[in-house]
Design an enzyme around this catalytic site. Structure first.
Site, PDB file in Angstrom:
ATOM      1  N   CYS A  29       0.867  -1.187   0.000  1.00 14.42           N
ATOM      2  CA  CYS A  29       0.000   0.000   0.000  1.00 14.42           C
ATOM      3  C   CYS A  29       0.903   1.237   0.000  1.00 14.42           C
ATOM      4  O   CYS A  29       1.667   1.425  -0.952  1.00 14.42           O
ATOM      5  CB  CYS A  29      -0.976  -0.014   1.169  1.00 14.42           C
ATOM      6  SG  CYS A  29      -0.224  -0.174   2.799  1.00 14.42           S
ATOM      7  N   ARG A  56      -2.331  -0.899   5.441  1.00 14.47           N
ATOM      8  CA  ARG A  56      -3.502  -1.418   4.737  1.00 14.47           C
ATOM      9  C   ARG A  56      -3.178  -2.781   4.125  1.00 14.47           C
ATOM     10  O   ARG A  56      -4.021  -3.675   4.078  1.00 14.47           O
ATOM     11  CB  ARG A  56      -3.945  -0.438   3.645  1.00 14.47           C
ATOM     12  CG  ARG A  56      -4.616   0.807   4.178  1.00 14.47           C
ATOM     13  CD  ARG A  56      -4.963   1.780   3.048  1.00 14.47           C
ATOM     14  NE  ARG A  56      -3.787   2.465   2.509  1.00 14.47           N
ATOM     15  CZ  ARG A  56      -3.821   3.342   1.505  1.00 14.47           C
ATOM     16  NH1 ARG A  56      -4.963   3.625   0.926  1.00 14.47           N
ATOM     17  NH2 ARG A  56      -2.713   3.937   1.079  1.00 14.47           N
TER      18      ARG A  56
END
Lengths: 288, 170
Positions: free
Chosen positions: A244, A249
């Site tokens: 990410c 994430r």
């Protein structure tokens, strides 16, 4: 067409809010809150939960890297955690940082890890108990891990580059705008300093949120399999790298692929776009 | 007003520029600088708890209202400005539920600390005090929105001042 699983590969890696409320005082578990909001734990947390700060506790203050095994042992000892303690992670942002902390614990070989399905938001929405009382646990003597499992679950730049060149599964879990190179920060977030927008050549876009329901719980196994097996081309025999901007994430997606779909060769490229997008000589794509 | 201590930022730029802090804000800064880290956190949380009290009261009238959700912010932030007959500013704010705790803290701190300052004094306020209140440990890239509240308050003051100047010219 391949048959998709109907159950999570490791259902034991999730606990539900209802279960946790009934087991808050169980021996052998430690509830760990990890958030993006640096003061959120202080405003109230699950009774008995300790706080692990993704930056102050898990990252080296000087080098862009994680803490040493010695520091990890001290961190766990401070929170009364032993290698046999089952750590149940939860936090804000649909468990981004909880998954990141869990992944970091796995880097140090801590095996007994779980995620609270739905995280802090679901717990709060269900009006379950919260407290501002910070618990104190007897200090333990967590043995210093012999190694960090970087090779197994972490990818560095060269490995991400090799993944790109070989055409093996590479999943970009950022927002579509970041993937396309239209924006160089997360929507609704300030700039984190990256020179170029786009994605790693060959990476498929599958935003992390695709794996969750509206209440931040994970989607059923069959749906996850359709998303990742059918649309991203991952599978049991394939090495997969996820990324990410800074690795939080993608920790969420790493958890989904590793624990819920049972893939054994998934690595998180935590250098992610803040490294790749600034790296001299790194190729990028801006295709849709 | 209290004179700002002469300081340089990381780029070596003078931060004070002869600016001053309003007395109320200066007291808050002094308070935070005197606190050990754990008490600083507790006090920030106390201010965050008070952010809701900074919302407009029923039937309260304002000269300007600026309610919007900016791209870099996770939720809607509303700023309301009333300037009284003595030229003193009174600021109220509304925050969406997703706004981070530090931003809530800064909202309460600024609404209280800037109460009774003039719009021009607010506009001239240097931003270096934010780190002195929050502490270096908590100001991170993803916590930069603590500065956002100050930016929004300055923005509404600037609009008010511009309108005043235009009215004078007209």
């Amino acid at each position: 067409m391949a048959t998709h699983p109907t159950h999570y590969a490791h259902p034991e890696a999730l606990v539900e809010t209802d279960w946790l409320e009934k087991h808050l005082k169980d021996e052998g578990i430690r509830i760990v809150e990890s958030n993006e909001d640096v003061l959120l734990y202080d405003t109230g947390h699950i009774p008995g939960a300790v706080h692990i700060d993704w930056r102050a506790d898990l990252q080296d203050p000087v080098i862009r890297d994680y803490i040493s095994p010695e520091k990890f042992a001290r961190l766990c000892s401070r929170h009364g955690i032993t290698p046999d303690t089952t750590c149940i992670f939860y936090g804000d942002k649909a468990n981004w940082w909880a998954c990141y902390a869990l992944w970091a614990f796995r880097l140090f070989g801590h095996e007994k890890v779980k995620i609270l399905n739905g995280g802090r938001d679901k717990w709060k929405a269900e009006q379950r108990p919260m407290t501002r009382e910070v618990p104190k646990y007897p200090t333990t003597n967590y043995l210093v891990p012999k190694k960090r499992f970087d090779e197994e679950i972490r990818a560095f730049f060269d490995e991400a580059l090799a993944q790109s060149k070989s055409g093996k599964p590479l999943i970009d879990v950022r927002s579509p705008g970041e993937y396309r190179g239209e924006i160089t920060h997360m929507p609704e977030y300030p700039q984190e300093g990256v020179l170029r927008g786009g994605h790693i050549p060959g990476a498929k876009s599958m935003p992390w949120k695709t794996a969750t329901n509206d209440d931040a719980t994970f989607k059923p196994a069959a749906e996850l399999a359709k998303i990742y097996f059918d649309q991203c081309g991952v599978g049991p025999e394939k090495d997969t790298v996820v990324y990410c901007r800074i690795g939080e994430r993608s920790s969420h997606t790493w958890f989904v692929l590793t624990y819920l779909l049972g893939l054994e060769n998934v690595r998180n490229y935590d250098g992610s776009w803040t490294e790749w997008g600034n790296k001299v000589g790194a190729p990028i794509e801006k295709s849709a | 007003m209290s004179k700002v201590c002469g300081k340089l930022d990381e780029a070596g730029t003078a931060l004070d520029s002869g600016g001053t802090y309003p007395v109320k804000l200066n007291k808050i800064i002094d308070l935070f600088e005197s606190l050990p880290e754990d008490e600083r956190r507790e006090t920030l949380v106390s201010y965050a708890d008070n952010a809701k009290k900074q919302e407009p009261l029923q039937d309260e009238k304002f000269d300007l209202a600026d309610v919007r959700k900016d791209e870099e912010c996770t939720d809607t932030v509303g700023v309301y400005l009333h300037v009284d007959e003595n030229g003193k500013a009174h600021i109220r704010m509304t925050l969406g539920p997703e706004v981070q705790t530090l931003t809530r803290s800064m909202t309460a701190i600024l609404c209280k600390g800037l109460e009774g300052s003039t719009p021009q004094e607010i506009l001239d306020l240097p931003g270096d005090f934010v780190r002195r209140i929050v502490g270096g440990e908590l100001v991170r890239i993803r916590s930069q929105t603590v500065y956002y509240v100050l930016t929004r308050i300055k923005s509404i003051c600037k609009v008010w001042l511009d309108r005043q100047r235009m009215a004078q010219v007209a």
